[in-house]
Design an enzyme around this catalytic site. Structure first.
Site, PDB file in Angstrom:
ATOM      1  N   TRP A 361      42.924  33.950  40.958  1.00 29.51           N
ATOM      2  CA  TRP A 361      44.378  33.634  40.445  1.00 29.51           C
ATOM      3  C   TRP A 361      46.042  33.244  41.400  1.00 29.51           C
ATOM      4  O   TRP A 361      46.814  32.361  40.283  1.00 29.51           O
ATOM      5  CB  TRP A 361      45.067  34.784  39.813  1.00 29.51           C
ATOM      6  CG  TRP A 361      45.733  35.556  40.929  1.00 29.51           C
ATOM      7  CD1 TRP A 361      45.369  36.224  41.877  1.00 29.51           C
ATOM      8  CD2 TRP A 361      47.038  36.288  41.411  1.00 29.51           C
ATOM      9  NE1 TRP A 361      45.694  36.981  42.735  1.00 29.51           N
ATOM     10  CE2 TRP A 361      46.485  36.985  42.282  1.00 29.51           C
ATOM     11  CE3 TRP A 361      47.730  36.671  40.117  1.00 29.51           C
ATOM     12  CZ2 TRP A 361      47.909  37.943  42.808  1.00 29.51           C
ATOM     13  CZ3 TRP A 361      49.125  37.253  40.579  1.00 29.51           C
ATOM     14  CH2 TRP A 361      49.059  37.667  41.486  1.00 29.51           C
ATOM     15  N   ASP A 362      44.634  32.770  42.377  1.00 30.51           N
ATOM     16  CA  ASP A 362      45.959  32.103  43.128  1.00 30.51           C
ATOM     17  C   ASP A 362      46.228  30.286  42.964  1.00 30.51           C
ATOM     18  O   ASP A 362      47.228  30.182  42.753  1.00 30.51           O
ATOM     19  CB  ASP A 362      45.587  31.949  44.441  1.00 30.51           C
ATOM     20  CG  ASP A 362      44.873  33.031  45.134  1.00 30.51           C
ATOM     21  OD1 ASP A 362      44.479  34.010  44.978  1.00 30.51           O
ATOM     22  OD2 ASP A 362      45.050  33.462  46.477  1.00 30.51           O
ATOM     23  N   GLU A 501      46.269  45.392  45.561  1.00 33.74           N
ATOM     24  CA  GLU A 501      44.712  46.025  45.952  1.00 33.74           C
ATOM     25  C   GLU A 501      44.334  47.354  46.464  1.00 33.74           C
ATOM     26  O   GLU A 501      43.066  47.400  46.471  1.00 33.74           O
ATOM     27  CB  GLU A 501      42.989  45.191  45.734  1.00 33.74           C
ATOM     28  CG  GLU A 501      43.563  43.648  45.261  1.00 33.74           C
ATOM     29  CD  GLU A 501      43.223  42.356  45.592  1.00 33.74           C
ATOM     30  OE1 GLU A 501      42.648  41.511  44.768  1.00 33.74           O
ATOM     31  OE2 GLU A 501      42.553  42.070  46.917  1.00 33.74           O
ATOM     32  N   GLN A 615      50.463  44.016  47.982  1.00 32.80           N
ATOM     33  CA  GLN A 615      51.912  42.886  48.221  1.00 32.80           C
ATOM     34  C   GLN A 615      52.093  43.269  46.541  1.00 32.80           C
ATOM     35  O   GLN A 615      52.342  44.143  46.018  1.00 32.80           O
ATOM     36  CB  GLN A 615      50.324  41.971  47.882  1.00 32.80           C
ATOM     37  CG  GLN A 615      49.771  41.947  46.704  1.00 32.80           C
ATOM     38  CD  GLN A 615      48.513  40.610  46.769  1.00 32.80           C
ATOM     39  OE1 GLN A 615      47.516  41.258  47.164  1.00 32.80           O
ATOM     40  NE2 GLN A 615      48.234  39.723  45.516  1.00 32.80           N
TER      41      GLN A 615
END
Length: 775
Positions: A361-362, A501, A615
């Site tokens: 998805w980056d 995550e 994150q």
């Protein structure tokens, strides 16, 4: 300035210091980091910044976009192709080794303005003979198949026979420095001389027999000789197994400089048919060698000039931020091949083997905004990669028991799921990797990116022919993914992993649920738009995708009843159900790079039992769908989650920087920005050697343009500028494409100026709430 170290020809090429990244000492401990920083890529191929002669502990890498292989690896991974960099020098038979000889002077310079890697060194061998070696290399941005190395070799205090080995090395491995994981992906198909004027090495991947063909030729001449007459007195071709070698000797004369020009051509069977590879390489190689390096270099520089004419951002008053931003932009814009819709940009770009060259998805959430506003053609190409992988996404959904299209968490060349099943935790223990099974938000992320591209470009041709199908098929997936809870009369999305995550197998992750809701709603809106404005296209796509009124009613029901764990009174969004019941830790200590230190007492093998997050998750949601939340909600959630984010992913700091600016936390916003901007330059994640943090590069650009520069699109689709400059910044200027027009935004402490540089018609822009018409 550094130019005194180089010959005049090289001096004239080197840009001003603000465009330069330096390596001032040779150190085997930090060399792998510089190999990533000094990677050169044109989007077709990326070559790590290793030394031509090789060095101890190097991580050599030559990666070609779209070339993957599994062989004995866990999953398909990008192939480390044959290394064409090798040039070894010998004085009277003694190798000039970086690790065995004495380095008197040493410097390497990345010129970001021109995409050139320069080097200079003074080296003394065991017989006290001193040799100066300097030069440069580049991978052409004009002709993607051309690369070149130019070295200037000067015997400083001796005369004698100098030998040169030019090598194409096919012995390369993936994970070469890890006995547990190293893999051989290539076998040699052809190792031969090209009419005694060059060498040719063709390799084949183990699984699919994809061919990689490399040809190289060397020309030797005296620096003063304008005719460039060949000075080799001995020449030999050596097809040594998996290495193709040309060996030359010439008589070196004290203080007389000799030039080594190495020309390289690379093609694969993705480019031309296998039977035509060798003849194509040979023809192109001799055309290149006949023309010389200078003309191709000039064309290469001109491409970079054109790219920088839009991409460059100037920050006045903060040299560190200015150069760090430029570094991120350079690598990001170098990593895309705008003409190949079958490849994308990997998480580590073409800069290393990290994450096996896979696409996450980056690309869509962190990198794509840069291309949407700076290089729209490249943005469209990146989205076409996802469209071209739509059949694989449909297959993936069906395999998992769902409808529509489910994009894989990690994608390679086939579009199938490539996430490894096993990895290692922070203590080095083997752990099951669940992201490929459970991190489903990527499907909505891709739909979101399609819509963002359309909002900024109004590329209706793309939306009608490609984008709409992606949005419809992903919406269809989410409707099938949601579970109806009868007693609560709501739909839930259970057993997922959100952007954070650290927490696996969670229910109703707010980011995932909200993006799924958005995806379905956008699908319904798009259907209505097509019905109203493009009925022929609607009928075509509804017939193709079997979109029925009954299915649309189901979409509406699910979209209206998706559950979001949100306490509207407290205005605090629970990251997922049960998150607030986890053991709470607050971060209060930071290291020398201003990165968080684990709070005392945390068991890092059981992070899922805590409220610490890897994150941005909820904060990420509020950035993407900012119009859904009021300012107080953003502030409350930012303040709560910022204190619990460990930033163990490079993706986080940029998002916290933007949100910090939106809620008035200017000091922390600037610190977060610098964390993001310097992630590779200071290696604050400790893994730059694995490859570029490409998402962080994109996020860094977003902080400057969307954060400090204040650019955003509101609910009505209008362009807004609400800027704020850090104390030391005097001026910020950037350029973006907006609906086909190129505009420049200049921000100072006193005013914001918006200019139209290219395009037709007037543009309406809101600057700090005031609507302006730009002619």
């Amino acid at each position: 300035m550094v130019k005194h170290m180089f010959l005049e020809d090289v001096n004239n090429l080197i840009s001003d210091d603000k465009w330069l990244i330096f390596q001032n000492e040779y150190n085997t401990e930090v060399n792998p980091r510089y190999e990533t920083l000094f990677t050169l890529t044109n989007g077709y191929m990326g070559v790590r910044g290793t030394f031509e002669e090789g060095s101890e502990g190097e991580r050599s890498g030559n990666f070609i976009a779209g070339i993957f292989d599994k062989s004995d690896a866990q999953v398909r991974e990008i192939v480390n192709a044959q290394n064409w960099l090798r040039i070894k020098l010998y004085v009277e038979g003694e190798e000039l080794s970086l690790d065995k000889c004495q380095l008197i002077e040493f410097k390497r310079i990345l010129d970001m303005k021109k995409g050139i890697l320069f080097r200079s060194m003074l080296i003394k061998d065991s017989k006290d003979r001193i040799t100066r070696i300097e030069g440069y290399r580049f991978i052409s941005r004009s002709d993607l198949h051309r690369s070149a190395i130019k070295l200037f070799v000067t015997p400083v205090n001796y005369s004698g026979v100098v030998g040169i080995e030019s090598i194409i090395d096919g012995t390369v491995l993936n994970s070469a420095d890890s006995p547990k994981h190293r893999v051989k992906h290539l076998k040699v198909a052809d190792n031969s001389s090209l009419n005694k004027s060059g060498v040719y090495l063709e390799t084949a991947t183990i699984d699919d027999d994809i061919r990689i063909a490399t040809g190289s030729a060397v020309r030797l001449y005296h620096y003063e000789d304008k005719e460039k007459n060949n000075i080799a007195k001995f020449k030999r071709f050596l097809p040594l197994g998996e290495m193709s070698i040309e060996y030359f000797e010439f008589d070196g004369t004290e203080n007389k400089t000799v030039v080594i020009d190495k020309f390289i051509i690379t093609y694969t069977s993705r480019d031309v048919k296998k039977g035509l590879l060798k003849s194509t390489v040979e023809k192109e190689l001799f055309a290149f060698a006949g023309e010389g390096i200078d003309k191709e270099l000039q064309r290469h520089i001109e491409v970079y000039e054109e790219l920088w004419s839009v991409a460059d951002i100037n920050i006045e008053g903060d040299e560190e931020a200015d150069k760090a931003l430029r570094f991120n932009i350079f690598h990001l814009m170098s990593s895309v091949n705008e003409n190949d819709p079958m490849v994308s940009i990997a998480a580590k770009a073409l800069h290393g083997e990290g994450y096996k060259g896979h696409v996450f998805w980056d690309t869509e959430i962190f990198m794509l905004p840069f291309f949407i506003y700076v290089h729209p053609k490249a943005a469209k190409t990146l989205l076409m990669y996802r469209y071209n992988m739509l059949d694989a996404a449909r297959k993936n959904a069906a395999l998992n028991g769902y409808k529509g299209a489910q994009y894989p968490w990690e994608s390679a060349d086939t579009g199938e799921e490539e996430t490894p099943k096993w990895g290692f935790d922070y203590m080095g223990n083997p752990v099951r990797i669940w992201t490929g099974d459970l991190e489903h938000h990527i499907t909505a992320d891709i739909a979101f990116a399609v819509w963002e591209y359309f909002r900024a470009t109004e590329d209706i041709e793309f939306m009608l022919n490609y984008g709409a199908e992606v949005i419809f098929e992903t919406a269809r997936f989410w409707v099938s993914r949601c579970e109806y809870v009868k007693e609560l009369d709501r739909y839930e999305i259970n057993n997922v992993i959100g952007p954070d995550e650290f927490h696996e197998h969670v229910d109703n992750n707010a980011y995932t649920d909200y993006l799924a809701k958005w995806n379905i709603k956008k699908g319904l809106e798009l259907i209505n738009m097509l019905k109203e404005k493009y009925p022929e296209h609607y009928h075509a796509i509804s017939n193709k995708k079997c979109l029925t009124n009954e299915e649309m009613e189901k979409w509406k029901e699910v979209e209206e009843k998706i559950y979001i764990p949100y306490d509207k009174d407290k205005k605090l969004i629970e990251q997922f159900e049960g998150y607030f019941d986890k053991k709470d830790y607050v971060i209060d200590k930071f290291d020398e790079n201003n990165m968080p230190i684990w709070p005392e007492g945390v068991d890092i093998t059981k992070l899922g039992d805590t409220q610490l997050i890897k994150q941005a998750d909820v904060v990420m949601l509020m950035l993407l769908l900012g119009e859904e939340f009021d300012e107080e909600t953003k502030r409350i959630n930012y303040e709560y989650y910022e204190k619990r984010t460990m930033h163990k992913s490079s993706l986080g700091p940029s998002m916290y920087a933007i949100m910090g600016l939106k809620v008035g936390d200017h000091k922390n916003a600037y610190q977060s920005f610098m964390r993001s901007a310097n992630v590779d330059l200071v290696d604050n994640q400790g893994n730059t050697k694995e490859g570029l943090h490409a998402a962080s590069a994109g996020g860094t650009w977003q902080v400057v343009v969307f954060g400090f520069g204040g650019m955003e699109i509101d609910k009505e689709g209008a362009l807004n500028i609400n800027s704020w400059l850090p104390e030391k910044w005097d001026k910020l200027s950037y350029k973006v494409f907006w609906k086909g027009n190129l505009i420049e935004v200049i921000v100072t402490k006193q005013e914001v100026t918006v200019k139209k540089l290219k395009g037709k018609g007037n543009i309406k822009v809101k600057v700090k709430g005031k609507e302006l018409t730009i002619e």
